[in-house]
Design a protein around this motif. Structure first.
Motif, PDB file in Angstrom:
ATOM      1  N   LEU A  40       7.046   1.572  -1.889  1.00 38.77           N
ATOM      2  CA  LEU A  40       6.459   2.700  -2.612  1.00 38.77           C
ATOM      3  C   LEU A  40       5.101   2.321  -3.187  1.00 38.77           C
ATOM      4  CD1 LEU A  40       6.635   5.515  -3.939  1.00 38.77           C
ATOM      5  CD2 LEU A  40       7.853   4.425  -5.846  1.00 38.77           C
ATOM      6  N   PHE A  41       5.021   1.142  -3.810  1.00 38.70           N
ATOM      7  CA  PHE A  41       3.770   0.703  -4.438  1.00 38.70           C
ATOM      8  C   PHE A  41       2.670   0.525  -3.395  1.00 38.70           C
ATOM      9  CE2 PHE A  41       1.253  -2.938  -6.308  1.00 38.70           C
ATOM     10  CZ  PHE A  41       0.679  -2.211  -7.342  1.00 38.70           C
ATOM     11  N   ALA A  42       2.945  -0.222  -2.341  1.00 38.94           N
ATOM     12  CA  ALA A  42       1.928  -0.517  -1.333  1.00 38.94           C
ATOM     13  C   ALA A  42       1.478   0.736  -0.600  1.00 38.94           C
ATOM     14  CB  ALA A  42       2.463  -1.551  -0.347  1.00 38.94           C
ATOM     15  N   SER A  43       2.423   1.601  -0.244  1.00 40.29           N
ATOM     16  CA  SER A  43       2.051   2.815   0.479  1.00 40.29           C
ATOM     17  C   SER A  43       1.270   3.773  -0.408  1.00 40.29           C
ATOM     18  CB  SER A  43       3.297   3.507   1.033  1.00 40.29           C
ATOM     19  OG  SER A  43       4.162   3.925  -0.009  1.00 40.29           O
ATOM     20  N   SER A  44       1.606   3.832  -1.687  1.00 41.18           N
ATOM     21  CA  SER A  44       0.882   4.709  -2.611  1.00 41.18           C
ATOM     22  C   SER A  44      -0.553   4.240  -2.793  1.00 41.18           C
ATOM     23  CB  SER A  44       1.599   4.754  -3.959  1.00 41.18           C
ATOM     24  OG  SER A  44       2.891   5.309  -3.839  1.00 41.18           O
ATOM     25  N   LEU A  45      -0.758   2.928  -2.918  1.00 37.83           N
ATOM     26  CA  LEU A  45      -2.118   2.411  -3.016  1.00 37.83           C
ATOM     27  C   LEU A  45      -2.916   2.759  -1.772  1.00 37.83           C
ATOM     28  CD1 LEU A  45      -1.014   0.841  -5.501  1.00 37.83           C
ATOM     29  CD2 LEU A  45      -2.337  -1.126  -4.711  1.00 37.83           C
ATOM     30  N   GLY A  46      -2.281   2.617  -0.604  1.00 43.19           N
ATOM     31  CA  GLY A  46      -2.976   2.917   0.630  1.00 43.19           C
ATOM     32  C   GLY A  46      -3.342   4.378   0.757  1.00 43.19           C
ATOM     33  N   ARG A  47      -2.395   5.288   0.425  1.00 43.50           N
ATOM     34  CA  ARG A  47      -2.664   6.716   0.543  1.00 43.50           C
ATOM     35  C   ARG A  47      -3.771   7.172  -0.382  1.00 43.50           C
ATOM     36  NH1 ARG A  47       2.927   7.135   0.488  1.00 43.50           N
ATOM     37  NH2 ARG A  47       2.875   7.869  -1.680  1.00 43.50           N
ATOM     38  N   GLN A  48      -3.796   6.607  -1.597  1.00 43.46           N
ATOM     39  CA  GLN A  48      -4.768   7.068  -2.574  1.00 43.46           C
ATOM     40  C   GLN A  48      -6.107   6.362  -2.440  1.00 43.46           C
ATOM     41  OE1 GLN A  48      -3.121   7.542  -6.469  1.00 43.46           O
ATOM     42  NE2 GLN A  48      -5.106   7.838  -7.446  1.00 43.46           N
ATOM     43  N   GLY A  49      -6.178   5.303  -1.666  1.00 37.31           N
ATOM     44  CA  GLY A  49      -7.432   4.577  -1.509  1.00 37.31           C
ATOM     45  C   GLY A  49      -7.722   3.622  -2.636  1.00 37.31           C
ATOM     46  N   ILE A  50      -6.693   3.215  -3.374  1.00 35.13           N
ATOM     47  CA  ILE A  50      -6.865   2.262  -4.472  1.00 35.13           C
ATOM     48  C   ILE A  50      -7.202   0.897  -3.897  1.00 35.13           C
ATOM     49  CG2 ILE A  50      -5.621   1.027  -6.302  1.00 35.13           C
ATOM     50  CD1 ILE A  50      -4.110   3.637  -6.812  1.00 35.13           C
ATOM     51  N   ALA A  51      -8.207   0.255  -4.464  1.00 37.67           N
ATOM     52  CA  ALA A  51      -8.663  -1.028  -3.919  1.00 37.67           C
ATOM     53  C   ALA A  51      -7.588  -2.094  -4.007  1.00 37.67           C
ATOM     54  CB  ALA A  51      -9.927  -1.483  -4.646  1.00 37.67           C
ATOM     55  N   GLY A  52      -6.971  -2.254  -5.183  1.00 40.09           N
ATOM     56  CA  GLY A  52      -5.983  -3.309  -5.331  1.00 40.09           C
ATOM     57  C   GLY A  52      -5.122  -3.132  -6.555  1.00 40.09           C
ATOM     58  N   GLY A  53      -4.028  -3.885  -6.582  1.00 42.29           N
ATOM     59  CA  GLY A  53      -3.137  -3.822  -7.728  1.00 42.29           C
ATOM     60  C   GLY A  53      -2.046  -4.868  -7.635  1.00 42.29           C
ATOM     61  N   SER A  54      -1.299  -5.017  -8.717  1.00 42.18           N
ATOM     62  CA  SER A  54      -0.218  -5.994  -8.787  1.00 42.18           C
ATOM     63  C   SER A  54       0.984  -5.381  -9.473  1.00 42.18           C
ATOM     64  CB  SER A  54      -0.653  -7.248  -9.553  1.00 42.18           C
ATOM     65  OG  SER A  54      -1.700  -7.927  -8.884  1.00 42.18           O
ATOM     66  N   LEU A  55       2.160  -5.862  -9.090  1.00 40.57           N
ATOM     67  CA  LEU A  55       3.420  -5.380  -9.643  1.00 40.57           C
ATOM     68  C   LEU A  55       4.379  -6.561  -9.724  1.00 40.57           C
ATOM     69  CD1 LEU A  55       4.852  -2.691 -10.466  1.00 40.57           C
ATOM     70  CD2 LEU A  55       5.752  -2.624  -8.141  1.00 40.57           C
ATOM     71  N   TRP A  56       4.830  -6.878 -10.940  1.00 40.05           N
ATOM     72  CA  TRP A  56       5.683  -8.047 -11.155  1.00 40.05           C
ATOM     73  C   TRP A  56       6.956  -7.639 -11.889  1.00 40.05           C
ATOM     74  CZ3 TRP A  56       3.165 -13.387 -12.378  1.00 40.05           C
ATOM     75  CH2 TRP A  56       2.091 -13.627 -11.500  1.00 40.05           C
ATOM     76  N   PHE A  57       7.997  -8.456 -11.709  1.00 35.61           N
ATOM     77  CA  PHE A  57       9.247  -8.266 -12.435  1.00 35.61           C
ATOM     78  C   PHE A  57       9.676  -9.610 -13.012  1.00 35.61           C
ATOM     79  CE2 PHE A  57      13.743  -7.546 -13.223  1.00 35.61           C
ATOM     80  CZ  PHE A  57      13.740  -6.241 -13.717  1.00 35.61           C
TER      81      PHE A  57
END
Length: 400
Positions: A40-57
């Protein structure tokens, strides 16, 4: 291509300074649940054109999963990684609140003290509901004092508008033209000036600049050695993420650095996820370092900060209720404590589940909207909220 790094854990405790080397046990179903969140995170970044991001648990002082996706800088092609330094915007407010609680625990103040006791300039504020001395430190912490939301009283949509006030004198000059919007303590009303006032109280009681106080009393004790405020030190520039705005498919750099001025206590913090994981370990009270954490702030004082004070109207974008410095989401009988951030091109969140000693944190370096208003990807903040809700639905319950 987006990359995903998912860590399983063995028995040893994680050294947060080197998370990629650690492995530890995870509950059954964790890999599958996190794979869903990652997709969900990776595909959402790709669809919206977001340059980069991180997600940790995180659980206690162990990083169970960390996803670093896309680019920290489009011009150079530098990829996001564990060392990437992001801007955390309003998540800074939680550090300010902890600073206030430190001073309370050390006998410098009481949370129900009138704010004018420490900031007599507030006497100039117009209060149609009574005496301004009714405004307390606790109300400033819980966004219930009645002050407006923005620091500047205009929208900031003119090219000549400064990013933020740079000097305390500018805020003081506006006080005779400032009014309380509701009776103090009667309802929630998000206020950036209220948090600035808390930063000023910290400075006046300690003699330190806000940034110096937080560095000495929170960042250094938690070993957050790559965290800082405002302009990046030269030796960390190679790790700093750029930020971007995207509108109608066009991506515009916002800039590597900016000065939050006198509003630094609102949103001046910059840090890599390796440091923010240490902050989360402190908040959830990782047993291996409890003695060191109690030297920063006792767990009982943190738990006091997480008690709901007032309901937050709306759809739970940040929380269902506000506390003395945080927000609380109630989902399925479970309580999640956290905060979001939004400034320049950066969007972020963190939420902890105190009962299970777990936490999730996410950030992107691009704001703006897609070409489909109302879609789940219409804004980076909405996208991160969708990811947060998926983690609450799929991942947190595995640890209950």
């Amino acid at each position: 291509m987006p990359t995903r790094r998912l860590l399983r854990l063995a028995a040893a405790a994680l050294s947060l300074a080197h998370p990629v080397a650690a492995r530890a046990q995870t509950p059954a179903g964790f890999d599958r649940a996190w794979a869903d969140v990652h997709a969900l995170f990776a595909s959402s970044l790709g669809r919206q054109g977001i340059a980069g991001g991180s997600l940790w648990f995180v659980r206690d002082d162990q990083i169970l999963a960390h996803d670093d996706v896309g680019l920290a800088d489009r011009a150079t092609g530098r990829a996001v990684d564990d060392s990437t330094i992001y801007h955390w915007a309003s998540i800074t407010k939680t550090f300010t609140a902890i600073g206030i609680m430190q001073l309370r625990d050390r006998g410098f103040l009481r949370l129900d003290d009138p704010a004018v006791k420490y900031i007599p300039e507030l006497r100039m504020v117009h209060d149609t509901f009574g005496d301004i001395s009714a405004v307390t430190i606790r109300q400033l912490m819980s966004h219930s004092a009645g002050f407006r939301n923005p620091t500047w009283p205009w929208a900031g949509d003119k090219p000549w508008h400064p990013f933020e006030p740079t000097q305390w004198s500018q805020l003081v000059a506006m006080m005779p033209y400032t009014e309380l919007l509701f009776a103090p303590g009667t309802r929630f009303g998000y206020s950036n000036p209220g948090i600035v006032f808390l930063g000023i109280i910290i400075e006046r009681l300690t003699g330190d600049d806000y940034e110096v106080y937080v560095d000495k009393n929170i960042l250094k004790p938690l070993e957050m050695y790559h965290s800082y405020f405002d302009v990046t030190p030269y030796h960390l520039l190679r790790f700093r993420s750029n930020s971007y705005d995207i509108s109608h498919g066009r991506v515009t750099p916002v800039g590597l650095d900016f000065d939050t001025g006198i509003t630094v206590s609102n949103g001046g913090l910059n840090a890599p996820l390796t440091d923010m994981a240490k902050y989360l370990a402190f908040l959830v009270g990782a047993p291996a370092r409890r003695a060191a954490y109690d030297g920063v702030l006792k767990q009982s004082s943190l738990e006091e900060m997480w008690r709901p004070i007032l309901p937050v109207p709306g759809d739970g974008a940040e929380g269902d209720s506000v506390t003395a410095g945080f927000f609380v989401l109630d989902r399925g009988g479970r309580r999640y404590v956290g905060k979001t951030g939004s400034q320049a091109g950066f969007r972020s969140f963190f939420y902890i589940q105190p009962g299970s000693h777990t936490a999730a944190i996410g950030v992107t370096n691009t704001s703006g909207s897609s070409d489909t208003p109302g879609s789940p990807d219409a804004d980076a903040s909405l996208m991160l909220r969708t990811v947060r809700d998926r983690i609450i639905e799929r991942v947190f319950p595995l640890f209950h």
